[in-house]
Design a protein around this motif. Structure first.
Motif, PDB file in Angstrom:
ATOM      1  N   ILE A   1      14.816  25.274  80.694  1.00 26.25           N
ATOM      2  CA  ILE A   1      14.355  26.981  80.807  1.00 26.25           C
ATOM      3  C   ILE A   1      12.962  25.781  79.773  1.00 26.25           C
ATOM      4  CG2 ILE A   1      14.718  26.244  78.025  1.00 26.25           C
ATOM      5  CD1 ILE A   1      14.141  29.688  79.638  1.00 26.25           C
TER       6      ILE A   1
ATOM      7  N   SER B   1       9.622  26.321  74.104  1.00 22.68           N
ATOM      8  CA  SER B   1      10.820  25.892  74.388  1.00 22.68           C
ATOM      9  C   SER B   1      11.141  24.103  73.629  1.00 22.68           C
ATOM     10  CB  SER B   1      11.157  26.306  75.146  1.00 22.68           C
ATOM     11  OG  SER B   1      10.804  27.527  75.466  1.00 22.68           O
TER      12      SER B   1
ATOM     13  N   SER C   1      14.723  25.274  71.887  1.00 23.04           N
ATOM     14  CA  SER C   1      15.788  25.474  72.643  1.00 23.04           C
ATOM     15  C   SER C   1      17.148  24.330  72.590  1.00 23.04           C
ATOM     16  CB  SER C   1      14.918  24.909  74.511  1.00 23.04           C
ATOM     17  OG  SER C   1      14.735  23.392  74.403  1.00 23.04           O
TER      18      SER C   1
ATOM     19  N   ALA D   1      17.707  30.764  75.916  1.00 25.38           N
ATOM     20  CA  ALA D   1      17.273  30.953  77.279  1.00 25.38           C
ATOM     21  C   ALA D   1      17.743  31.942  77.860  1.00 25.38           C
ATOM     22  CB  ALA D   1      18.423  29.887  78.368  1.00 25.38           C
TER      23      ALA D   1
ATOM     24  N   THR E   1      10.282  35.796  80.168  1.00 28.31           N
ATOM     25  CA  THR E   1      10.410  34.958  81.971  1.00 28.31           C
ATOM     26  C   THR E   1      10.474  35.906  82.541  1.00 28.31           C
ATOM     27  OG1 THR E   1      12.097  33.517  80.812  1.00 28.31           O
ATOM     28  CG2 THR E   1      12.143  33.649  83.169  1.00 28.31           C
TER      29      THR E   1
END
Length: 326
Positions: free
Chosen positions: A100, A173, A177, A184, A191
């Motif tokens: 990601i 991220s 993340s 994600a 996205t």
């Protein structure tokens, strides 16, 4: 705690190996317990049998019967480009937390690179900028310029926003993340948003290029035709092969896409009966593969956070490419 967080942090239900801890995978019971979730619909999880408590079995993949003469009967797709983000969310924690970051890094870096090209196109094609040269323009050139200016303004705006939000998500991220197993999945909207910015930017830049060619070479019609033909020869095969790749390798994501996106990516998958049949059969096959990998634990990272040498080499190569681009 959200649905995905419960799934990715759930304990193993494998009786044969009680020490296995699929902390980064969706377990059978949790997935089937929420058949209305988009993830269940994405994976085409067959309806539960009469025994509601019976766990998922690979034999249920035969639920969707297919043959050579009929189109398989599948549940309606989720009709959203969010489907393109779900496969990454189903990976192991270590894999998806790394990828990601790479996804948003790619958007940010290449959006910044594309910005230079977009600006060069504007300078070359505009009668108001450097490319105009202060020359007199006729009526056709004036009309083309009137259309060209706002189109390129939108293209520049899309490009800047793509770079801005791509870099913002890249930073976030990197920060979150690794510690947030749900990251994600939660980033699916951003996205899709960045992908739409990218697609619209390509559309506006291509339109601006066509208008610039017409305005620059008017009234030399043969030059306009030859130039646009060469541009088409260079660009159309790329769209064709991208559509072919998507149709053959990720048919499940394409099946769940909205109608307008299917028409852009693979028109034959909508307009032709054979194309629709092949798309649905491919979606069944890919969904079954993803379910088997998911439920068998092949997506799990080991407890030490180690990954396969192939995955590591792939990430290293991509990282080197991105570092060079930066």
């Amino acid at each position: 705690m959200t649905f995905l967080t419960r799934n990715f942090l759930s304990k193993s239900t494998t009786d044969n190996n009680p020490t296995t801890q699929p902390s980064s995978s969706i377990t059978n019971e949790l997935l089937l317990s929420d058949p209305d979730s988009e993830l269940s619909k994405f994976l085409l999880v067959p309806p539960p049998s009469s025994a509601a408590s019976q766990p998922y079995s690979s034999q249920e993949d035969d639920h969707y019967v297919e043959n050579e003469t009929t189109i398989p009967v599948l549940p309606p797709g989720i009709k959203s480009n969010r489907a393109w983000a779900y496969c990454l969310a189903l990976e192991s924690q270590s894999v998806r937390s790394d990828r990601i970051v790479m996804v948003y890094e790619t958007y940010a870096i290449f959006a910044a690179l594309f910005l230079g090209g977009t600006w060069v196109l504007y300078e070359w094609g505009s009668t108001l900028a450097y490319g105009g040269g202060g020359q007199k323009v006729d009526a056709i050139q004036r009309i083309m310029s009137t259309i060209f200016e706002p189109i390129m303004a939108v293209a520049l705006g899309l490009n800047i926003q793509l770079a801005f939000f791509g870099s913002m998500m890249w930073i976030m991220s990197i920060m979150f993340s690794a510690s947030n197993p749900n990251w994600a999945y939660s980033c699916r909207y951003m996205t899709v948003y960045l992908q739409m910015l990218f697609t619209c930017m390509l559309l506006f830049v291509t339109s601006g290029l066509i208008l610039a060619v017409v305005a620059k070479f008017t009234p030399n019609i043969p030059t306009i035709i030859i130039t646009l033909a060469l541009i088409g020869v260079a660009e159309i095969p790329g769209f064709y092969y991208i559509g072919k790749l998507v149709r053959e390798e990720v048919p499940l994501e394409l099946y769940h896409s909205p109608l307008w996106w299917k028409l852009i990516m693979s028109p034959q998958s909508v307009l032709m009966r054979k194309g629709r049949s092949d798309l649905q059969k491919g979606a069944i096959s890919r969904a079954a593969t993803l379910r088997k990998q998911l439920f068998s634990g092949k997506r799990l990272a080991d407890d030490n956070g180690k990954t396969s040498s192939t995955s590591q080499r792939g990430r290293d190569n991509l990282q080197k490419l991105l570092d060079k681009a930066a």
